[in-house]
Motif scaffolding. Structure first.
Motif, PDB file in Angstrom:
ATOM      1  N   ARG A   1       0.821  -1.209   0.000  1.00  0.00           N
ATOM      2  CA  ARG A   1       0.000   0.000   0.000  1.00  0.00           C
ATOM      3  C   ARG A   1       0.855   1.258   0.000  1.00  0.00           C
TER       4      ARG A   1
ATOM      5  N   GLU B   1      -6.896  -2.043   6.644  1.00  0.00           N
ATOM      6  CA  GLU B   1      -7.447  -1.003   5.766  1.00  0.00           C
ATOM      7  C   GLU B   1      -7.966   0.157   6.599  1.00  0.00           C
TER       8      GLU B   1
ATOM      9  N   ARG C   1     -14.373  -0.552   0.048  1.00  0.00           N
ATOM     10  CA  ARG C   1     -13.685  -0.157   1.275  1.00  0.00           C
ATOM     11  C   ARG C   1     -14.229  -0.896   2.478  1.00  0.00           C
TER      12      ARG C   1
END
Lengths: 328, 330
Positions: free
Chosen positions: A213, A312, B81
């Protein structure tokens, strides 16, 4: 044919493998390192070990037993004390005995490493092992010296001096996604034992996932020992366990000197020392930072989905707060 | 009318919303996933379109929830997401000064702490689903009370019976014991709410600063007994937003809008009639190394035996990975 010594790729291998390789190789002994942890290795470990023991020890069983079939000996030192006044976790004291207790145990070499045994404790341990392979004491002492040198070099290579905060301009590229932006914009400190966080299988590839990422990752191994010891003085008392002191000291350093944007604390279930240190680090990160901290507990059932969701969300959180703090 | 579509596919419910340009909810669907995420999304899309009073030109689509990747492939999402970020976005949208989000869904629960609209801390339950919607569902059916009436009954209790909330299994045996010795049902029901709240605050939210304004969302927020138990335990007012049960979907629509406004991309949305496509998921074990990963594959039926493979995931390495090209990973 040269004798072969197996080095299980688990636990303190991650700290000391450079020394072990150098030592045995100078003596003309071939070292065989076990393969990366896999489902197969873990399953061997789960089957052979006690169900109450911590995950990294179960993994160690897998590596040690897998090697037993491939080498003449398996090297499992009994590491008791590497620094005066502090101890390693009790599991390291009993490690060779635990492996000996399985059915058909491999041939084990287990010198005791305990600095209370005098100034030359480690050299004496090296001599004890070396005599198994040669009568040439001078050669063993040379091997020992080479080993220590290799270890110091290895440790020095890992240290990243003078890490500074990432510049603001790079942040702006985050707004339109991270595409085309090769420079890391976030730095995350991974607090945890090298044998957990550097093992891609049991850490569910945590470090690589972050790097993918575009995030810079630092670990306690990257922090100079001097800074670790200095920062650890902020703890209410000297810690009993030296390896955990390193994790605590590194984390405190990251928080105090604003080195990282966030910390991920990786705890292996059911590690006693980790569960204690984790609370110290969490409190410190909150009080002295605040630096966002997320704890992740890994065990043999760890599911990838849960980890990915948390990672995330944590990265989102760090990105948002960094952007807002910079007024971008 | 221009708008944004948000889809949240969780273990228990599948939620869809359409937001207009001003981020107002123009249509929403809350339905059960029933273990069939693809079917739930397709049926949800059809229902959602029926609810729209005028045609909506979808400018962006967001997917969230535990089936977000699957959903992203099926509908052609622009933003895929995680649900923590989505819930934080939606809570901030409903109440801009929110400091704490309590979210309890079908199988997971979260706490999110915000400061000046920015999430600064969060926690999500790990393997244990005690204290989540599924557990309440199970207990209400055991007590013979429809889940919709559970909250109302809890509200009639003057006090709650003492129930052990640490573990769902213990809670259940404790409840049976309380029934056997004659505790009134409404007190047991409220006692269970208190136990779940205690468990939530002492485990999940341990060490988090729970500051007002507090927003309580997720499917379980429909239960007034839970709101009451939270307010009593926290000694603070807890607000339930109007669209409490579709907040994840609202958040993902907002995320889609943000991503689309920051890039020049046009949406990958396949239309409300992506329901007409047939999708097939399959799995196989990879034999390339000792990890024996289970690889999941999703294909769109095109008359051939295997179909058109759209995406693959599940491996520890990227050997089999095939990402849908549409999704902006930002």
């Amino acid at each position: 044919m040269a004798p072969t010594v197996g080095l299980p790729r688990a636990l303190l291998y991650y700290k000391y493998h450079a020394a072990w390789d150098a030592f045995f190789n100078h003596l003309g002994v071939e070292t065989v390192t076990s393969e990366n942890t896999s489902k197969k290795v873990l399953n061997i470990g789960l089957k052979a070990s006690d169900s109450e023991i911590c995950l990294p020890v179960k993994v160690f069983y897998g590596h040690a037993l897998d090697l037993g079939e491939k080498c003449d000996y398996v090297f499992i030192p009994r590491i008791v004390q590497v620094e005066k006044g502090s101890f390693t976790c009790p599991k390291f004291l009993g490690l060779p005995d635990m492996i000996r207790a399985v059915d058909n145990p491999p041939e084990i070499i287990s010198p005791t490493i305990d600095v209370r045994n005098g100034r030359h404790a480690i050299r004496d341990a090296a001599l004890e092992v070396g005599r198994m392979f040669t009568d040439d004491e001078a050669k063993i002492v040379k091997a020992y010296k080479l080993a220590m040198k290799a270890l110091r070099k290895h440790e020095k290579d890992l240290v990243k001096e003078n890490i500074e905060k990432t510049p603001i301009e790079k942040l702006k590229s985050l707004i339109g996604g991270n595409e085309g932006n090769k420079e890391p914009v976030l730095r995350i400190g991974i607090a945890g034992h090298a044998y957990n966080i550097e093992d891609p299988y049991i850490s569910l590839n945590l470090i690589q996932r972050l790097k993918d990422r575009g995030i810079e990752v630092v670990t306690p191994e990257n922090v100079p020992m001097k800074k670790i010891k200095k920062a650890a003085k902020d703890a209410p008392k000297d810690l009993f366990w030296n390896y955990e002191r390193d994790i605590l000291g590194a984390s405190y350093h990251w928080v105090k000197n604003k080195v990282v944007d966030g910390i991920i604390y990786v705890v292996a279930f059911p590690c006693g020392p980790d569960s204690t240190i984790q609370v110290f680090v969490e409190g410190y990160a909150k009080k002295e930072g605040p630096v966002p901290l997320m704890s992740i507990v890994i065990d043999e059932h760890s599911a990838e989905a849960g980890l990915v969701t948390r990672l995330e969300a944590f990265v989102d959180l760090l990105t948002e707060s960094k952007l807002s703090a910079q007024g971008v | 009318m221009d708008g944004y579509l948000g889809i949240d596919v969780g273990s228990v419910s599948t939620n869809l919303v359409v937001l207009d340009e001003n981020e107002e909810v123009v249509a929403k669907i809350y339905r059960r996933t029933q273990g069939k995420p693809i079917e739930a999304v397709q049926a949800g899309l059809t229902e959602l379109e029926d609810l729209l009073t005028e045609p909506v030109n979808v400018l962006g689509v967001g997917a969230t929830g535990s089936a977000r990747h699957l959903t992203g492939v099926v509908v052609g999402a622009d933003a895929v997401r995680n649900e923590i970020t989505a819930h934080a976005m939606a809570a901030r949208h409903a109440q801009p000064d929110v400091r704490t989000v309590l979210e309890i869904g079908g199988q997971d629960s979260k706490v999110i702490v915000l400061q000046d609209g920015i999430p600064i801390d969060f926690a999500m339950n790990t393997v244990c689903a005690a204290g989540t919607g599924s557990f309440l569902d199970h207990q209400s059916s055991r007590l013979g009370i429809p889940i919709e009436e559970f909250g109302g009954i809890a509200m009639t209790a003057e006090r709650g019976s003492q129930i052990a909330g640490r573990c769902g299994v213990f809670a259940e045996s404790d409840m049976i014991h309380k029934q056997q010795v004659g505790h009134p049902t409404n007190e047991i029901v409220y006692g269970l709410c208190q136990a779940l709240v205690r468990n939530y605050l002492n485990n999940l939210a341990k060490g988090k600063d729970i500051l007002a304004p507090i927003v309580f969302q997720g499917g379980v927020a429909a239960n007034e007994g839970m709101k009451r138990a939270f307010e009593e335990a926290l000694e603070q007012e807890v607000t339930i937003p109007e669209h409490f049960n579709v907040m994840g979907a609202i958040g993902s629509a907002l995320l889609a809008k943000r991503i689309m406004s920051r890039t020049d991309n046009t949406t990958h949305f396949k239309g409300f009639h992506s329901a007409d496509f047939e999708y097939k998921t399959s799995s196989f074990g990879c034999a390339a190394c000792a990890n024996s990963c289970e690889i999941i594959q999703i294909a769109q039926e095109d008359g051939s035996e295997k179909g058109d493979v759209l995406a693959r995931w599940g491996g520890r390495c990227d050997k089999w990975d095939l990402a849908p090209t549409s999704i902006t990973q930002a």
